[in-house]
Design a protein around this motif. Structure first.
Motif, PDB file in Angstrom:
ATOM      1  N   ILE A 135      33.649 -25.419 -91.530  1.00 41.01           N
ATOM      2  CA  ILE A 135      33.430 -24.396 -92.550  1.00 41.01           C
ATOM      3  C   ILE A 135      33.208 -23.030 -91.911  1.00 41.01           C
ATOM      4  O   ILE A 135      33.607 -22.000 -92.470  1.00 41.01           O
ATOM      5  CB  ILE A 135      32.231 -24.783 -93.452  1.00 41.01           C
ATOM      6  CG1 ILE A 135      32.078 -23.798 -94.614  1.00 41.01           C
ATOM      7  CG2 ILE A 135      30.961 -24.889 -92.636  1.00 41.01           C
ATOM      8  CD1 ILE A 135      33.249 -23.749 -95.549  1.00 41.01           C
ATOM      9  N   ILE A 136      32.591 -22.989 -90.718  1.00 35.51           N
ATOM     10  CA  ILE A 136      32.388 -21.718 -90.020  1.00 35.51           C
ATOM     11  C   ILE A 136      33.729 -21.129 -89.597  1.00 35.51           C
ATOM     12  O   ILE A 136      33.974 -19.920 -89.733  1.00 35.51           O
ATOM     13  CB  ILE A 136      31.469 -21.909 -88.805  1.00 35.51           C
ATOM     14  CG1 ILE A 136      30.093 -22.436 -89.241  1.00 35.51           C
ATOM     15  CG2 ILE A 136      31.326 -20.603 -88.039  1.00 35.51           C
ATOM     16  CD1 ILE A 136      29.357 -21.519 -90.181  1.00 35.51           C
ATOM     17  N   ILE A 137      34.611 -21.988 -89.074  1.00 31.94           N
ATOM     18  CA  ILE A 137      35.942 -21.527 -88.695  1.00 31.94           C
ATOM     19  C   ILE A 137      36.691 -21.016 -89.914  1.00 31.94           C
ATOM     20  O   ILE A 137      37.344 -19.959 -89.880  1.00 31.94           O
ATOM     21  CB  ILE A 137      36.727 -22.658 -88.011  1.00 31.94           C
ATOM     22  CG1 ILE A 137      36.053 -23.049 -86.702  1.00 31.94           C
ATOM     23  CG2 ILE A 137      38.175 -22.249 -87.765  1.00 31.94           C
ATOM     24  CD1 ILE A 137      36.713 -24.230 -85.995  1.00 31.94           C
ATOM     25  N   ALA A 138      36.605 -21.754 -91.022  1.00 27.56           N
ATOM     26  CA  ALA A 138      37.317 -21.363 -92.233  1.00 27.56           C
ATOM     27  C   ALA A 138      36.792 -20.033 -92.779  1.00 27.56           C
ATOM     28  O   ALA A 138      37.575 -19.167 -93.191  1.00 27.56           O
ATOM     29  CB  ALA A 138      37.183 -22.459 -93.293  1.00 27.56           C
ATOM     30  N   ILE A 139      35.472 -19.852 -92.788  1.00 28.23           N
ATOM     31  CA  ILE A 139      34.895 -18.595 -93.269  1.00 28.23           C
ATOM     32  C   ILE A 139      35.334 -17.428 -92.388  1.00 28.23           C
ATOM     33  O   ILE A 139      35.702 -16.357 -92.889  1.00 28.23           O
ATOM     34  CB  ILE A 139      33.357 -18.698 -93.320  1.00 28.23           C
ATOM     35  CG1 ILE A 139      32.923 -19.678 -94.409  1.00 28.23           C
ATOM     36  CG2 ILE A 139      32.733 -17.332 -93.569  1.00 28.23           C
ATOM     37  CD1 ILE A 139      31.429 -19.951 -94.414  1.00 28.23           C
ATOM     38  N   SER A 140      35.325 -17.644 -91.079  1.00 26.99           N
ATOM     39  CA  SER A 140      35.711 -16.575 -90.156  1.00 26.99           C
ATOM     40  C   SER A 140      37.164 -16.174 -90.353  1.00 26.99           C
ATOM     41  O   SER A 140      37.499 -14.983 -90.429  1.00 26.99           O
ATOM     42  CB  SER A 140      35.479 -17.021 -88.711  1.00 26.99           C
ATOM     43  OG  SER A 140      34.127 -17.370 -88.501  1.00 26.99           O
ATOM     44  N   LEU A 141      38.043 -17.171 -90.451  1.00 25.96           N
ATOM     45  CA  LEU A 141      39.462 -16.868 -90.633  1.00 25.96           C
ATOM     46  C   LEU A 141      39.731 -16.237 -91.985  1.00 25.96           C
ATOM     47  O   LEU A 141      40.552 -15.315 -92.102  1.00 25.96           O
ATOM     48  CB  LEU A 141      40.286 -18.148 -90.469  1.00 25.96           C
ATOM     49  CG  LEU A 141      40.307 -18.758 -89.070  1.00 25.96           C
ATOM     50  CD1 LEU A 141      41.087 -20.067 -89.062  1.00 25.96           C
ATOM     51  CD2 LEU A 141      40.912 -17.779 -88.074  1.00 25.96           C
ATOM     52  N   ALA A 142      39.042 -16.717 -93.025  1.00 26.17           N
ATOM     53  CA  ALA A 142      39.226 -16.132 -94.353  1.00 26.17           C
ATOM     54  C   ALA A 142      38.758 -14.686 -94.383  1.00 26.17           C
ATOM     55  O   ALA A 142      39.366 -13.832 -95.037  1.00 26.17           O
ATOM     56  CB  ALA A 142      38.483 -16.960 -95.402  1.00 26.17           C
ATOM     57  N   ALA A 143      37.673 -14.393 -93.665  1.00 29.44           N
ATOM     58  CA  ALA A 143      37.180 -13.011 -93.609  1.00 29.44           C
ATOM     59  C   ALA A 143      38.151 -12.108 -92.849  1.00 29.44           C
ATOM     60  O   ALA A 143      38.310 -10.928 -93.182  1.00 29.44           O
ATOM     61  CB  ALA A 143      35.802 -12.984 -92.942  1.00 29.44           C
ATOM     62  N   ILE A 144      38.811 -12.666 -91.816  1.00 30.11           N
ATOM     63  CA  ILE A 144      39.765 -11.876 -91.033  1.00 30.11           C
ATOM     64  C   ILE A 144      41.071 -11.686 -91.794  1.00 30.11           C
ATOM     65  O   ILE A 144      41.608 -10.573 -91.882  1.00 30.11           O
ATOM     66  CB  ILE A 144      40.029 -12.553 -89.675  1.00 30.11           C
ATOM     67  CG1 ILE A 144      38.747 -12.548 -88.827  1.00 30.11           C
ATOM     68  CG2 ILE A 144      41.158 -11.846 -88.923  1.00 30.11           C
ATOM     69  CD1 ILE A 144      38.858 -13.386 -87.567  1.00 30.11           C
ATOM     70  N   ILE A 204      38.563 -29.398-101.088  1.00 32.99           N
ATOM     71  CA  ILE A 204      38.086 -29.009-102.417  1.00 32.99           C
ATOM     72  C   ILE A 204      36.678 -28.429-102.324  1.00 32.99           C
ATOM     73  O   ILE A 204      36.371 -27.383-102.927  1.00 32.99           O
ATOM     74  CB  ILE A 204      38.111 -30.222-103.365  1.00 32.99           C
ATOM     75  CG1 ILE A 204      39.563 -30.626-103.661  1.00 32.99           C
ATOM     76  CG2 ILE A 204      37.375 -29.907-104.668  1.00 32.99           C
ATOM     77  CD1 ILE A 204      39.684 -31.861-104.535  1.00 32.99           C
ATOM     78  N   LEU A 205      35.818 -29.088-101.561  1.00 31.31           N
ATOM     79  CA  LEU A 205      34.438 -28.627-101.434  1.00 31.31           C
ATOM     80  C   LEU A 205      34.365 -27.282-100.718  1.00 31.31           C
ATOM     81  O   LEU A 205      33.640 -26.370-101.154  1.00 31.31           O
ATOM     82  CB  LEU A 205      33.626 -29.678-100.676  1.00 31.31           C
ATOM     83  CG  LEU A 205      32.120 -29.477-100.627  1.00 31.31           C
ATOM     84  CD1 LEU A 205      31.524 -29.504-102.022  1.00 31.31           C
ATOM     85  CD2 LEU A 205      31.478 -30.555 -99.768  1.00 31.31           C
ATOM     86  N   ASP A 206      35.126 -27.130 -99.644  1.00 32.66           N
ATOM     87  CA  ASP A 206      35.061 -25.890 -98.873  1.00 32.66           C
ATOM     88  C   ASP A 206      35.776 -24.744 -99.585  1.00 32.66           C
ATOM     89  O   ASP A 206      35.388 -23.579 -99.424  1.00 32.66           O
ATOM     90  CB  ASP A 206      35.667 -26.100 -97.485  1.00 32.66           C
ATOM     91  CG  ASP A 206      34.757 -26.934 -96.586  1.00 32.66           C
ATOM     92  OD1 ASP A 206      33.592 -27.138 -96.976  1.00 32.66           O
ATOM     93  OD2 ASP A 206      35.207 -27.377 -95.515  1.00 32.66           O
ATOM     94  N   GLU A 207      36.820 -25.042-100.352  1.00 34.32           N
ATOM     95  CA  GLU A 207      37.449 -23.979-101.159  1.00 34.32           C
ATOM     96  C   GLU A 207      36.450 -23.437-102.168  1.00 34.32           C
ATOM     97  O   GLU A 207      36.369 -22.219-102.383  1.00 34.32           O
ATOM     98  CB  GLU A 207      38.687 -24.532-101.868  1.00 34.32           C
ATOM     99  CG  GLU A 207      39.440 -23.521-102.712  1.00 34.32           C
ATOM    100  CD  GLU A 207      38.899 -23.383-104.119  1.00 34.32           C
ATOM    101  OE1 GLU A 207      38.841 -22.237-104.627  1.00 34.32           O
ATOM    102  OE2 GLU A 207      38.513 -24.418-104.707  1.00 34.32           O
ATOM    103  N   ALA A 208      35.687 -24.349-102.780  1.00 36.65           N
ATOM    104  CA  ALA A 208      34.648 -23.903-103.710  1.00 36.65           C
ATOM    105  C   ALA A 208      33.582 -23.090-102.978  1.00 36.65           C
ATOM    106  O   ALA A 208      33.090 -22.080-103.494  1.00 36.65           O
ATOM    107  CB  ALA A 208      34.016 -25.116-104.401  1.00 36.65           C
ATOM    108  N   ALA A 209      33.232 -23.514-101.753  1.00 31.67           N
ATOM    109  CA  ALA A 209      32.229 -22.783-100.976  1.00 31.67           C
ATOM    110  C   ALA A 209      32.724 -21.389-100.601  1.00 31.67           C
ATOM    111  O   ALA A 209      31.972 -20.407-100.688  1.00 31.67           O
ATOM    112  CB  ALA A 209      31.875 -23.571 -99.716  1.00 31.67           C
TER     113      ALA A 209
END
Length: 280
Positions: free
Chosen positions: A123-132, A207-212
């Motif tokens: 989830i940390i990787i996903a948040i970082s990439l989504a922010a970039i 699904i859970l991380d997309e919601a997060a």
């Protein structure tokens, strides 16, 4: 066919329950336009914060939008993201895992890279990439796929290593079969079980991380319906309009729980070490 024979023989309750829930969720997401007459993004200030009623099955939100309608389209978004993430992780994780497991020359290099990626929570990787990369469905799919594929690659690699030196693979190799034929006909075919199980868990995580991500504001951007964004919007109105947060929250729980149950059921059903337990 093998899975159906095993299922008929053992009739695993987890699989039955999860399939029923997933069929209902898939029906709601696929036929959303036929199940509601409301627009999921159109505001209606005159009907804002209406409680559940005959006209609005799950009430309305702070903009007067029908909550049931937004849940239908929100779960459609979640399913699209989940399916796309599963497809990408299976493809890229499978390729990397097969190459690392079958060719020992590149195994050490590839696995050290994967170990470095797995040192960080997905989830940390996903948040970082989504922010970039920015918000949006495509960027969320790519970010989650990049976060999940290392684990899929490790699972495929382990399966390949356990299969590549078996007698029937050595026999094929001794008669001159090419590596590509051995990989596709013998190794991947017999590695399908762990891939299927991990794919269901990746679906639930997606699904859970997309919601997060939507909850944190780096996922699906409003006014597009997203279950995570609906939960975010509902925090301010939890006391006066509890239906706004309960409905999308329950839908997330049902989707993730059903996929986790399916993964557990498949793992029990396809694991040869558990056959004797299931027969009892």
């Amino acid at each position: 066919m093998l899975f159906l024979k095993k299922y008929k023989r053992y009739k695993h309750p987890y699989i039955t329950t999860s399939i029923i829930i997933l069929i209902i969720i898939a029906f709601l997401s696929l036929f959303a336009p036929l199940l509601t007459d409301y627009n999921p993004v159109r505001n209606d200030a005159r009907n804002r914060l209406q409680p559940p009623s005959y006209q609005h099955f799950l009430g309305t939100d702070q903009f007067g939008r029908d909550v049931f309608t937004r849940i239908l389209y929100g779960i459609r978004t979640s399913m699209e993201v989940g399916l796309a993430v599963v497809l990408l992780t299976v493809i890229f994780g499978g390729i990397v895992g097969v190459m690392a497991g079958y060719y020992s020359q590149i195994d050490k290099i590839v696995m050290r890279i994967l170990d470095a990626l797995m040192a960080f929570p997905g989830i940390i990787i996903a948040i970082s990439l989504a922010a970039i990369w920015g918000a949006g469905k495509l960027n969320i799919i790519l970010a989650l796929s990049f976060a999940y594929f290392p684990k899929m690659a490790r699972i495929v690699r382990s399966a390949v290593i356990s299969i590549k030196d078996l007698d029937y693979v050595d026999s094929a190799r001794s008669v001159g079969a090419k590596d590509s034929r051995i990989i596709f006909k013998y190794i991947l075919k017999n590695s399908a079980s762990p891939i299927m199980v991990q794919a269901t868990f990746n679906f639930a995580l997606a699904i859970l991380d997309e919601a997060a991500l939507s909850f944190l504001g780096v996922g699906i951007m409003p006014p597009a319906p997203s279950l995570g964004a609906m939960v975010t919007d509902a925090r301010t109105y939890m006391v006066v309009a509890p239906w706004m947060i309960l409905a999308p929250g329950i839908m997330i729980i049902l989707a993730v729980l059903s996929l986790n149950l399916l993964g557990d059921g498949l793992r029990d059903l396809l694991d040869p070490h558990l056959k004797n337990t299931l027969k009892k």
